[in-house]
Design a protein around this motif. Sequence first.
Motif, PDB file in Angstrom:
ATOM      1  N   LEU A   1       0.829  -1.206   0.000  1.00 33.67           N
ATOM      2  CA  LEU A   1       0.000   0.000   0.000  1.00 33.67           C
ATOM      3  C   LEU A   1       0.861   1.254   0.000  1.00 33.67           C
ATOM      4  O   LEU A   1       1.742   1.418   0.842  1.00 33.67           O
ATOM      5  CB  LEU A   1      -0.918   0.008   1.229  1.00 33.67           C
ATOM      6  CG  LEU A   1      -1.857   1.220   1.325  1.00 33.67           C
ATOM      7  CD1 LEU A   1      -2.885   1.192   0.196  1.00 33.67           C
ATOM      8  CD2 LEU A   1      -2.549   1.261   2.682  1.00 33.67           C
ATOM      9  N   LYS A   2       0.571   2.130  -0.970  1.00 33.00           N
ATOM     10  CA  LYS A   2       1.159   3.458  -0.993  1.00 33.00           C
ATOM     11  C   LYS A   2       0.031   4.462  -0.767  1.00 33.00           C
ATOM     12  O   LYS A   2      -1.018   4.383  -1.421  1.00 33.00           O
ATOM     13  CB  LYS A   2       1.813   3.748  -2.348  1.00 33.00           C
ATOM     14  CG  LYS A   2       3.271   3.310  -2.490  1.00 33.00           C
ATOM     15  CD  LYS A   2       3.498   1.826  -2.449  1.00 33.00           C
ATOM     16  CE  LYS A   2       2.891   1.088  -3.629  1.00 33.00           C
ATOM     17  NZ  LYS A   2       3.242  -0.357  -3.646  1.00 33.00           N
ATOM     18  N   ALA A   3       0.234   5.385   0.166  1.00 35.83           N
ATOM     19  CA  ALA A   3      -0.770   6.415   0.445  1.00 35.83           C
ATOM     20  C   ALA A   3      -0.031   7.735   0.603  1.00 35.83           C
ATOM     21  O   ALA A   3       0.624   7.977   1.625  1.00 35.83           O
ATOM     22  CB  ALA A   3      -1.567   6.072   1.695  1.00 35.83           C
ATOM     23  N   HIS A   4      -0.108   8.587  -0.425  1.00 39.76           N
ATOM     24  CA  HIS A   4       0.635   9.820  -0.474  1.00 39.76           C
ATOM     25  C   HIS A   4      -0.308  11.020  -0.468  1.00 39.76           C
ATOM     26  O   HIS A   4      -1.348  11.012  -1.144  1.00 39.76           O
ATOM     27  CB  HIS A   4       1.501   9.878  -1.732  1.00 39.76           C
ATOM     28  CG  HIS A   4       2.568   8.832  -1.774  1.00 39.76           C
ATOM     29  ND1 HIS A   4       3.345   8.608  -2.891  1.00 39.76           N
ATOM     30  CD2 HIS A   4       3.008   7.952  -0.838  1.00 39.76           C
ATOM     31  CE1 HIS A   4       4.204   7.626  -2.639  1.00 39.76           C
ATOM     32  NE2 HIS A   4       4.015   7.220  -1.408  1.00 39.76           N
ATOM     33  N   VAL A   5       0.068  12.027   0.283  1.00 38.80           N
ATOM     34  CA  VAL A   5      -0.711  13.277   0.325  1.00 38.80           C
ATOM     35  C   VAL A   5       0.026  14.327  -0.500  1.00 38.80           C
ATOM     36  O   VAL A   5       1.186  14.633  -0.236  1.00 38.80           O
ATOM     37  CB  VAL A   5      -0.896  13.780   1.770  1.00 38.80           C
ATOM     38  CG1 VAL A   5      -1.700  15.073   1.772  1.00 38.80           C
ATOM     39  CG2 VAL A   5      -1.579  12.724   2.635  1.00 38.80           C
ATOM     40  N   TRP A   6      -0.689  14.853  -1.482  1.00 38.01           N
ATOM     41  CA  TRP A   6      -0.150  15.893  -2.352  1.00 38.01           C
ATOM     42  C   TRP A   6      -0.890  17.202  -2.093  1.00 38.01           C
ATOM     43  O   TRP A   6      -2.126  17.217  -2.042  1.00 38.01           O
ATOM     44  CB  TRP A   6      -0.293  15.505  -3.822  1.00 38.01           C
ATOM     45  CG  TRP A   6       0.536  14.323  -4.223  1.00 38.01           C
ATOM     46  CD1 TRP A   6       0.227  13.006  -4.093  1.00 38.01           C
ATOM     47  CD2 TRP A   6       1.840  14.367  -4.805  1.00 38.01           C
ATOM     48  NE1 TRP A   6       1.240  12.208  -4.553  1.00 38.01           N
ATOM     49  CE2 TRP A   6       2.258  13.019  -5.014  1.00 38.01           C
ATOM     50  CE3 TRP A   6       2.704  15.400  -5.184  1.00 38.01           C
ATOM     51  CZ2 TRP A   6       3.491  12.702  -5.572  1.00 38.01           C
ATOM     52  CZ3 TRP A   6       3.935  15.073  -5.748  1.00 38.01           C
ATOM     53  CH2 TRP A   6       4.311  13.738  -5.927  1.00 38.01           C
ATOM     54  N   THR A   7      -0.147  18.279  -1.949  1.00 45.38           N
ATOM     55  CA  THR A   7      -0.738  19.615  -1.825  1.00 45.38           C
ATOM     56  C   THR A   7      -0.536  20.339  -3.141  1.00 45.38           C
ATOM     57  O   THR A   7       0.606  20.498  -3.612  1.00 45.38           O
ATOM     58  CB  THR A   7      -0.093  20.398  -0.671  1.00 45.38           C
ATOM     59  OG1 THR A   7      -0.312  19.697   0.556  1.00 45.38           O
ATOM     60  CG2 THR A   7      -0.724  21.786  -0.565  1.00 45.38           C
ATOM     61  N   LEU A   8      -1.630  20.766  -3.739  1.00 49.09           N
ATOM     62  CA  LEU A   8      -1.596  21.389  -5.065  1.00 49.09           C
ATOM     63  C   LEU A   8      -1.619  22.901  -4.948  1.00 49.09           C
ATOM     64  O   LEU A   8      -2.391  23.471  -4.159  1.00 49.09           O
ATOM     65  CB  LEU A   8      -2.783  20.922  -5.906  1.00 49.09           C
ATOM     66  CG  LEU A   8      -2.618  19.581  -6.635  1.00 49.09           C
ATOM     67  CD1 LEU A   8      -2.347  18.436  -5.671  1.00 49.09           C
ATOM     68  CD2 LEU A   8      -3.854  19.268  -7.480  1.00 49.09           C
ATOM     69  N   GLU A   9      -0.752  23.540  -5.711  1.00 51.07           N
ATOM     70  CA  GLU A   9      -0.653  25.008  -5.676  1.00 51.07           C
ATOM     71  C   GLU A   9      -1.685  25.631  -6.613  1.00 51.07           C
ATOM     72  O   GLU A   9      -2.313  24.954  -7.391  1.00 51.07           O
ATOM     73  CB  GLU A   9       0.768  25.459  -6.032  1.00 51.07           C
ATOM     74  CG  GLU A   9       1.800  24.927  -5.033  1.00 51.07           C
ATOM     75  CD  GLU A   9       3.213  25.308  -5.395  1.00 51.07           C
ATOM     76  OE1 GLU A   9       3.397  26.038  -6.414  1.00 51.07           O
ATOM     77  OE2 GLU A   9       4.142  24.892  -4.681  1.00 51.07           O
TER      78      GLU A   9
END
Length: 332
Positions: free
Chosen positions: A324-332
Amino acid sequence: MDSGRATLTFTDLLSGVPGLLAARAYLPSLGTTVYRAAHLTETGGLFTLDIAGDAGILSLYDPLEPWEEQALADACGRAGSLAGVYLKRRPVEARHSANMHRGYLSPPDPVWGEARPEVTALEDGVPFLIRPGADLSVGLFTDARPARAWVREHATHGEGRVLNTFAYTCGFGVNAALGGAAVVKNVDLSRKVLAWGQANYALSGLNAPDTDFLYGDVFEWLGRLARRGAQFDLVILDPPSFARGPRGTWRSEREYGGLMALASSVTAPGGQVLALLNHAGVTPGAFERMVLAGLAGASCGEGRRARLTDHLSAGEDYPGATHLKAHVWTLE
C-alpha cells in the motif's frame, strides 16, 4: 508471494496462529475490533486472517487440500475465540478471472463455527457494517486505517469540502464527516456499496442527503464536476489496482497519472489529494513519478504544481507490508 513459505511447514503455520492473534490482542482496547490478525509477511504468503468483532475472515493465497483448509479455519477460530470463520480463496490465477464461480471463491456460509451475516465492528471507535460472507470484499479494507484516521484529522482543511472517489462503503467519507468536513461527496459505480455506505453513516448518527452519494463512473463524475466549476479542498483517490468495466480495462500502473490529472481539475488552490495505490509491484518512487507525470499534463496541458507533503502506510497489524502506498499531495 513471500518466499518465506518454503521454510514453513503446514504444522508450523498452524502452531503459529495463536501467537499472531496474541500480538494484536491490544487493538480492541484502543477501539479497533476490525483488523488484520495475520498478514502474508507472517504466514509465508499462504494466508491472511482478518477479524471483525467475533467473526474471522480467512483468505487463502495458495491452494490447500480441503482438510488443510478446515484445519486452518479451526486453528484460527479457536485461537481467536471466534464465533465463526469465513473462507476466501484468492489463488493467483483467479484474482482477475471471471471463470471461477463466486460461490467457490467466497462461500456465503462459515467453514467453521456459527454464521455472522452482519457484524458491526469498530475502527478507532468508529462503527462499520461488515458482511463476512457477502463477497471477496467484506466492507472495509483494514490496511487503510491510518489513511482514514488522517482524513478525520484533516477534514476541515480549507473550507472542508471533500470528494471521496471509488468510495466503496464510504469509510473515508464517514471519517471526513466525523472530522467536521462541511461537504462530503462519495462517488462509486455500485449502488449496492453506496447504500452500504449510507448504512455506515447511520451507524455514526450522521445525516447526509442522497445527493452526497453519487452513483456512476468516477472518471465521468470528475469531468462533470470540473465542468460545473466544483472545487474541493481534499480529493481522495482509492482506485482498484485492476478492473474491467464499461470503459475497458483499468490498470493502475498505467493509468493513475490520468486519474490524478482529472482529480487536479476539481482540487482547489492549496487543496490536497490523498492518492492511494494497492499494488505490490509499484514502488513508492514509481508511484510518485506516475502522479507527477499526470499533474504535468493537467489543466488543459498547462500543468499543475504540487508538493508531496505526507506518506502514510498500512497499520501496525501489517508488519513488513509494502503493497500500500498512500501519499498526500498539496496542489498550488
